[in-house]
Design a protein around this motif. Structure first.
Motif, PDB file in Angstrom:
ATOM      1  N   ASP A 136       0.814  -1.222   0.000  1.00 47.04           N
ATOM      2  CA  ASP A 136       0.000   0.000   0.000  1.00 47.04           C
ATOM      3  C   ASP A 136       0.841   1.263   0.000  1.00 47.04           C
ATOM      4  OD1 ASP A 136      -2.279  -1.507  -0.030  1.00 47.04           O
ATOM      5  OD2 ASP A 136      -2.925  -1.003   2.007  1.00 47.04           O
ATOM      6  N   THR A 137       2.056   1.190   0.483  1.00 49.95           N
ATOM      7  CA  THR A 137       2.893   2.385   0.547  1.00 49.95           C
ATOM      8  C   THR A 137       4.062   2.334  -0.440  1.00 49.95           C
ATOM      9  OG1 THR A 137       4.187   1.443   2.365  1.00 49.95           O
ATOM     10  CG2 THR A 137       2.294   2.810   2.971  1.00 49.95           C
ATOM     11  N   LYS A 138       4.055   1.366  -1.329  1.00 47.38           N
ATOM     12  CA  LYS A 138       5.136   1.211  -2.316  1.00 47.38           C
ATOM     13  C   LYS A 138       5.246   2.478  -3.170  1.00 47.38           C
ATOM     14  CE  LYS A 138       4.440  -1.652  -5.785  1.00 47.38           C
ATOM     15  NZ  LYS A 138       4.395  -2.851  -6.629  1.00 47.38           N
ATOM     16  N   LEU A 139       6.472   2.947  -3.362  1.00 46.58           N
ATOM     17  CA  LEU A 139       6.728   4.126  -4.198  1.00 46.58           C
ATOM     18  C   LEU A 139       7.332   3.695  -5.524  1.00 46.58           C
ATOM     19  CD1 LEU A 139       8.404   6.920  -2.029  1.00 46.58           C
ATOM     20  CD2 LEU A 139       6.250   7.021  -3.238  1.00 46.58           C
ATOM     21  N   VAL A 140       6.710   4.144  -6.624  1.00 51.32           N
ATOM     22  CA  VAL A 140       7.234   3.803  -7.944  1.00 51.32           C
ATOM     23  C   VAL A 140       7.457   5.025  -8.829  1.00 51.32           C
ATOM     24  CG1 VAL A 140       6.244   1.481  -7.931  1.00 51.32           C
ATOM     25  CG2 VAL A 140       4.920   3.361  -8.876  1.00 51.32           C
ATOM     26  N   LYS A 141       6.978   6.179  -8.422  1.00 50.35           N
ATOM     27  CA  LYS A 141       7.107   7.388  -9.249  1.00 50.35           C
ATOM     28  C   LYS A 141       8.440   8.083  -8.962  1.00 50.35           C
ATOM     29  CE  LYS A 141       2.191   8.147  -9.671  1.00 50.35           C
ATOM     30  NZ  LYS A 141       1.063   8.993  -9.289  1.00 50.35           N
ATOM     31  N   PRO A 142       9.325   8.120  -9.948  1.00 56.29           N
ATOM     32  CA  PRO A 142      10.639   8.741  -9.735  1.00 56.29           C
ATOM     33  C   PRO A 142      10.550  10.200  -9.297  1.00 56.29           C
ATOM     34  CG  PRO A 142      10.643   7.491 -11.773  1.00 56.29           C
ATOM     35  CD  PRO A 142       9.224   7.517 -11.272  1.00 56.29           C
ATOM     36  N   GLU A 143       9.566  10.949  -9.809  1.00 59.07           N
ATOM     37  CA  GLU A 143       9.461  12.357  -9.424  1.00 59.07           C
ATOM     38  C   GLU A 143       9.185  12.517  -7.925  1.00 59.07           C
ATOM     39  OE1 GLU A 143       5.414  11.143 -11.079  1.00 59.07           O
ATOM     40  OE2 GLU A 143       7.489  10.885 -11.695  1.00 59.07           O
ATOM     41  N   LEU A 144       8.476  11.564  -7.314  1.00 58.48           N
ATOM     42  CA  LEU A 144       8.253  11.605  -5.863  1.00 58.48           C
ATOM     43  C   LEU A 144       9.520  11.199  -5.111  1.00 58.48           C
ATOM     44  CD1 LEU A 144       4.663  10.061  -5.520  1.00 58.48           C
ATOM     45  CD2 LEU A 144       5.337  12.478  -5.446  1.00 58.48           C
ATOM     46  N   MET A 145      10.250  10.215  -5.644  1.00 61.75           N
ATOM     47  CA  MET A 145      11.475   9.766  -4.986  1.00 61.75           C
ATOM     48  C   MET A 145      12.579  10.812  -5.057  1.00 61.75           C
ATOM     49  SD  MET A 145      11.808   5.809  -6.069  1.00 61.75           S
ATOM     50  CE  MET A 145      10.410   5.231  -6.983  1.00 61.75           C
ATOM     51  N   LYS A 146      12.558  11.664  -6.063  1.00 61.61           N
ATOM     52  CA  LYS A 146      13.574  12.718  -6.204  1.00 61.61           C
ATOM     53  C   LYS A 146      13.246  13.944  -5.351  1.00 61.61           C
ATOM     54  CE  LYS A 146      14.917  11.497 -10.895  1.00 61.61           C
ATOM     55  NZ  LYS A 146      14.912  11.949 -12.306  1.00 61.61           N
ATOM     56  N   ASN A 147      12.013  14.020  -4.839  1.00 62.29           N
ATOM     57  CA  ASN A 147      11.589  15.114  -3.974  1.00 62.29           C
ATOM     58  C   ASN A 147      12.017  14.775  -2.549  1.00 62.29           C
ATOM     59  OD1 ASN A 147      10.093  16.709  -2.147  1.00 62.29           O
ATOM     60  ND2 ASN A 147       8.438  16.980  -3.618  1.00 62.29           N
ATOM     61  N   LYS A 148      13.064  15.424  -2.072  1.00 68.02           N
ATOM     62  CA  LYS A 148      13.667  15.072  -0.790  1.00 68.02           C
ATOM     63  C   LYS A 148      12.685  15.211   0.376  1.00 68.02           C
ATOM     64  CE  LYS A 148      18.009  15.583   1.661  1.00 68.02           C
ATOM     65  NZ  LYS A 148      19.312  16.227   1.671  1.00 68.02           N
ATOM     66  N   GLU A 149      11.846  16.225   0.368  1.00 62.73           N
ATOM     67  CA  GLU A 149      10.890  16.413   1.462  1.00 62.73           C
ATOM     68  C   GLU A 149       9.810  15.324   1.439  1.00 62.73           C
ATOM     69  OE1 GLU A 149      11.404  18.227   4.126  1.00 62.73           O
ATOM     70  OE2 GLU A 149      13.279  18.648   3.086  1.00 62.73           O
ATOM     71  N   PHE A 150       9.327  14.965   0.250  1.00 58.06           N
ATOM     72  CA  PHE A 150       8.352  13.878   0.155  1.00 58.06           C
ATOM     73  C   PHE A 150       8.981  12.569   0.632  1.00 58.06           C
ATOM     74  CE2 PHE A 150       6.311  10.278  -1.812  1.00 58.06           C
ATOM     75  CZ  PHE A 150       4.965  10.534  -1.596  1.00 58.06           C
ATOM     76  N   LEU A 172      -5.559  -4.882  -4.986  1.00 57.75           N
ATOM     77  CA  LEU A 172      -4.801  -5.408  -6.117  1.00 57.75           C
ATOM     78  C   LEU A 172      -4.118  -4.293  -6.886  1.00 57.75           C
ATOM     79  CD1 LEU A 172      -3.924  -7.684  -7.972  1.00 57.75           C
ATOM     80  CD2 LEU A 172      -6.069  -7.408  -9.194  1.00 57.75           C
ATOM     81  N   PHE A 173      -4.869  -3.227  -7.175  1.00 64.55           N
ATOM     82  CA  PHE A 173      -4.297  -2.160  -7.994  1.00 64.55           C
ATOM     83  C   PHE A 173      -3.296  -1.312  -7.207  1.00 64.55           C
ATOM     84  CE2 PHE A 173      -8.283  -3.123 -10.190  1.00 64.55           C
ATOM     85  CZ  PHE A 173      -7.726  -3.608 -11.350  1.00 64.55           C
ATOM     86  N   GLY A 174      -3.547  -1.117  -5.903  1.00 67.93           N
ATOM     87  CA  GLY A 174      -2.583  -0.404  -5.078  1.00 67.93           C
ATOM     88  C   GLY A 174      -1.279  -1.183  -4.995  1.00 67.93           C
ATOM     89  N   GLY A 175      -1.386  -2.504  -4.885  1.00 75.62           N
ATOM     90  CA  GLY A 175      -0.198  -3.340  -4.807  1.00 75.62           C
ATOM     91  C   GLY A 175       0.554  -3.407  -6.109  1.00 75.62           C
ATOM     92  N   LEU A 176      -0.165  -3.404  -7.236  1.00 70.64           N
ATOM     93  CA  LEU A 176       0.494  -3.505  -8.523  1.00 70.64           C
ATOM     94  C   LEU A 176       1.151  -2.203  -8.948  1.00 70.64           C
ATOM     95  CD1 LEU A 176      -2.041  -5.553 -10.659  1.00 70.64           C
ATOM     96  CD2 LEU A 176       0.193  -6.265  -9.886  1.00 70.64           C
ATOM     97  N   PHE A 177       0.472  -1.097  -8.700  1.00 66.58           N
ATOM     98  CA  PHE A 177       0.936   0.156  -9.286  1.00 66.58           C
ATOM     99  C   PHE A 177       1.539   1.125  -8.275  1.00 66.58           C
ATOM    100  CE2 PHE A 177      -2.486  -1.458 -11.982  1.00 66.58           C
ATOM    101  CZ  PHE A 177      -1.710  -1.778 -13.073  1.00 66.58           C
ATOM    102  N   GLY A 178       1.254   0.976  -6.998  1.00 66.89           N
ATOM    103  CA  GLY A 178       1.833   1.828  -5.981  1.00 66.89           C
ATOM    104  C   GLY A 178       1.526   3.288  -6.194  1.00 66.89           C
ATOM    105  N   ARG A 179       2.316   4.139  -5.560  1.00 65.74           N
ATOM    106  CA  ARG A 179       2.133   5.593  -5.678  1.00 65.74           C
ATOM    107  C   ARG A 179       2.905   6.120  -6.839  1.00 65.74           C
ATOM    108  NH1 ARG A 179       2.398   8.357   0.186  1.00 65.74           N
ATOM    109  NH2 ARG A 179       0.694   7.237   1.069  1.00 65.74           N
TER     110      ARG A 179
END
Length: 179
Positions: A136-150, A172-179
């Protein structure tokens, strides 16, 4: 403990045991703080991940995994951000601590680990609490991972979970696609 010659000790454990202890100043009579963040060697095979999730569960410390490959330039940008927050800035220590390891998906020994944990893109940040993947909390969006505060807030939320269950199953969809 007796170790037979056919028993394979994961490389991460061998390296941790063979390293000299880090020098830190503690109050007299105290041992290393339980909430200290830990950085582990890269995961190159499924047994390494199993060992680290077990170790983290034992310490009630979430394991943050960065799923990457050596050829992924975005992964190489995200990795120092995550490691810096955990190792240098010690994000999460006040909440109980975090552990971190990079999973090398281009390792020839990794097998189908990426499929098992539904890794559909790189880089992916996936936390484990009590040996459960937190889809449920998996991060897949690079733009969010590059945001240091996020990223800092995401790590704090995982540390607040404190190795407790929650978010493992997810939709299912939260697990497959994440944030």
């Amino acid at each position: 403990m007796i170790i037979r010659s056919s028993t394979r000790i994961p490389r991460a454990i061998v390296l941790q045991l063979s390293r000299p202890a880090a020098r830190r100043t503690f109050l007299s009579g105290s041992s290393a703080p339980a909430n200290q963040n830990r950085i582990f060697d890269n995961i190159r095979q499924p047994n390494d991940l199993h060992t680290l999730t077990l170790l983290s569960a034992t310490n009630n410390r979430p394991l943050i995994t960065l799923w990457s490959a050596s050829w992924c330039s975005t992964c190489q940008t995200v990795k120092p951000l995550v490691k810096g927050l955990i190792e240098d800035e010690r994000v999460g220590e006040a909440e109980g601590g975090l552990a971190f390891a990079e999973v090398e998906l281009d390792s020839t020994l990794i097998g189908d680990l990426g499929v098992k944990y539904m890794i559909t893109s790189m880089p992916t940040l996936l936390a484990f609490s009590r040996q459960e993947a937190q889809f449920d909390t998996k991060l897949v969006k690079p733009e969010l991972m590059k945001n240091k505060e996020f990223l800092r807030e995401w790590l704090l939320n995982e540390a607040r979970r404190g190795g407790r269950a929650g978010g493992g199953g997810g939709s299912l969809f939260g697990g497959l696609f994440g944030r």
